[in-house]
Scaffold this active site. Sequence first.
Site, PDB file in Angstrom:
ATOM      1  N   HIS A   1       7.092  -8.887   7.700  1.00  0.00           N
ATOM      2  CA  HIS A   1       7.150  -8.367   6.123  1.00  0.00           C
ATOM      3  C   HIS A   1       6.113  -7.087   6.189  1.00  0.00           C
ATOM      4  CE1 HIS A   1       7.536  -8.404   1.681  1.00  0.00           C
ATOM      5  NE2 HIS A   1       6.297  -7.611   1.714  1.00  0.00           N
ATOM      6  N   CYS A   2       6.608  -5.944   6.143  1.00  0.00           N
ATOM      7  CA  CYS A   2       5.832  -4.629   6.168  1.00  0.00           C
ATOM      8  C   CYS A   2       6.626  -3.460   5.678  1.00  0.00           C
ATOM      9  CB  CYS A   2       5.223  -4.422   7.598  1.00  0.00           C
ATOM     10  SG  CYS A   2       6.672  -4.222   8.790  1.00  0.00           S
ATOM     11  N   HIS A   3       5.991  -2.537   5.276  1.00  0.00           N
ATOM     12  CA  HIS A   3       6.790  -1.430   4.620  1.00  0.00           C
ATOM     13  C   HIS A   3       6.102   0.007   5.282  1.00  0.00           C
ATOM     14  CE1 HIS A   3       6.960  -4.408   1.243  1.00  0.00           C
ATOM     15  NE2 HIS A   3       5.497  -4.487   1.414  1.00  0.00           N
TER      16      HIS A   3
ATOM     17  N   THR B   1       8.961  -0.647  -3.623  1.00  0.00           N
ATOM     18  CA  THR B   1       9.495  -0.309  -4.934  1.00  0.00           C
ATOM     19  C   THR B   1       9.021   1.064  -5.216  1.00  0.00           C
ATOM     20  OG1 THR B   1       7.201  -1.266  -5.805  1.00  0.00           O
ATOM     21  CG2 THR B   1       9.121  -2.867  -5.718  1.00  0.00           C
TER      22      THR B   1
ATOM     23  N   ARG C   1      16.460  -7.042  -1.592  1.00  0.00           N
ATOM     24  CA  ARG C   1      15.170  -7.440  -2.275  1.00  0.00           C
ATOM     25  C   ARG C   1      15.344  -7.217  -3.769  1.00  0.00           C
ATOM     26  NH1 ARG C   1       9.006  -5.631  -2.160  1.00  0.00           N
ATOM     27  NH2 ARG C   1       7.873  -7.624  -2.100  1.00  0.00           N
TER      28      ARG C   1
ATOM     29  N   TYR D   1      11.097 -11.850  -4.922  1.00  0.00           N
ATOM     30  CA  TYR D   1       9.611 -11.594  -5.070  1.00  0.00           C
ATOM     31  C   TYR D   1       9.274 -11.982  -6.586  1.00  0.00           C
ATOM     32  CZ  TYR D   1       4.696  -9.650  -4.906  1.00  0.00           C
ATOM     33  OH  TYR D   1       3.474  -9.554  -4.989  1.00  0.00           O
TER      34      TYR D   1
ATOM     35  N   HIS E   1       5.854 -14.238  -0.166  1.00  0.00           N
ATOM     36  CA  HIS E   1       4.239 -14.741  -0.261  1.00  0.00           C
ATOM     37  C   HIS E   1       4.456 -16.203  -0.944  1.00  0.00           C
ATOM     38  CE1 HIS E   1       4.453 -10.742   1.075  1.00  0.00           C
ATOM     39  NE2 HIS E   1       4.511 -10.038  -0.417  1.00  0.00           N
TER      40      HIS E   1
ATOM     41  N   ASP F   1       2.278  -7.560   5.575  1.00  0.00           N
ATOM     42  CA  ASP F   1       2.357  -6.804   4.391  1.00  0.00           C
ATOM     43  C   ASP F   1       1.973  -5.259   4.415  1.00  0.00           C
ATOM     44  OD1 ASP F   1       3.327  -6.467   1.719  1.00  0.00           O
ATOM     45  OD2 ASP F   1       1.211  -6.987   0.889  1.00  0.00           O
TER      46      ASP F   1
END
Length: 303
Positions: free
Chosen positions: A31-33, A77, A124, A157, A181, A257
């Site tokens: 999980h990363c962006h 987002t 997502r 989420y 999470h 994250d």
Amino acid sequence: MQFEKTPGWLDWYAGPSKPRFKVPAGAVDAHCHVFGPGAEFPYAAGRKYTPCDASKQQLFALRDHLGFARNIIVQATCHGADNRALTDALAHSGGRARGVATVKRDISDAELNALHEVGVRGVRFNFVKRLVDFTPRDELMEIAGRVAKLGWHVVIYFEAVDLPELWDFFTALPTVVVVDHMGRPDVSKSVDGPEFELFMKFMTQHSNIWSKVSCPERLSVSGPPALHGEQNPYPDVIPFARRIVETFPDRVLWGTDWPHPNLKDHMPDDGLLVDFIPHIAVSAELQHRLLVDNPMRLYWQET
């Protein structure tokens, strides 16, 4: 194009420590962006926040520094349903990254297939009201049905207090469902209390539901590791994450994250986040499942 970041936004930690914990060979940061850079991949007009830039090169450098082999990059987002920053990162990963996109109902089959080809394996759905506007559930269910045919999963989420309202929708989704999470539990409450018991029941009753045991820096109320010593990072989150890992060892994922969007109290040292892992997955077997076996099964099924 120049973008001015949201006031109070903390830049990601530029000098992460080298983790004491050595992750197993083939480990996946699940999980990363990537954010922008805005000059190349503009942020969405309707976004709720403007982040600092966080490029694919910086993400991959962090991956190597922390000892991971692969990444799962989740659409942010702030980019809305414009997945270009995500797909560019996937295309330049040398096959070492997969993606989770955001799509709208009007996406064509050809566009979905193109996302699949570049490495997207999920979509997502965000239900955190401060981050996104409401999307009709019939639209989300239609999207879920279409991506299920590609073998993709759905990432959800939400916040713990909203699980009762969302339960029926989540449990009707026609594919694997991955909770971000841990469903954001209130860790000031008991790990055996009714709120977290409901989440455990959610996973127990529905074998297609997975959980990421990530983001202690978001969930902790006791403060960052500096307050407790680096040997015991985020102690109030540990019982919740450990319980999920030990109860559902084949349905858990972990991620940094990075670059930690919307944090305003402290920016975590990603090296210390890695050192959180052996506190929640206490054996080599559990660590391998969490970091290698599970993400590889979900994202690299063809290998």
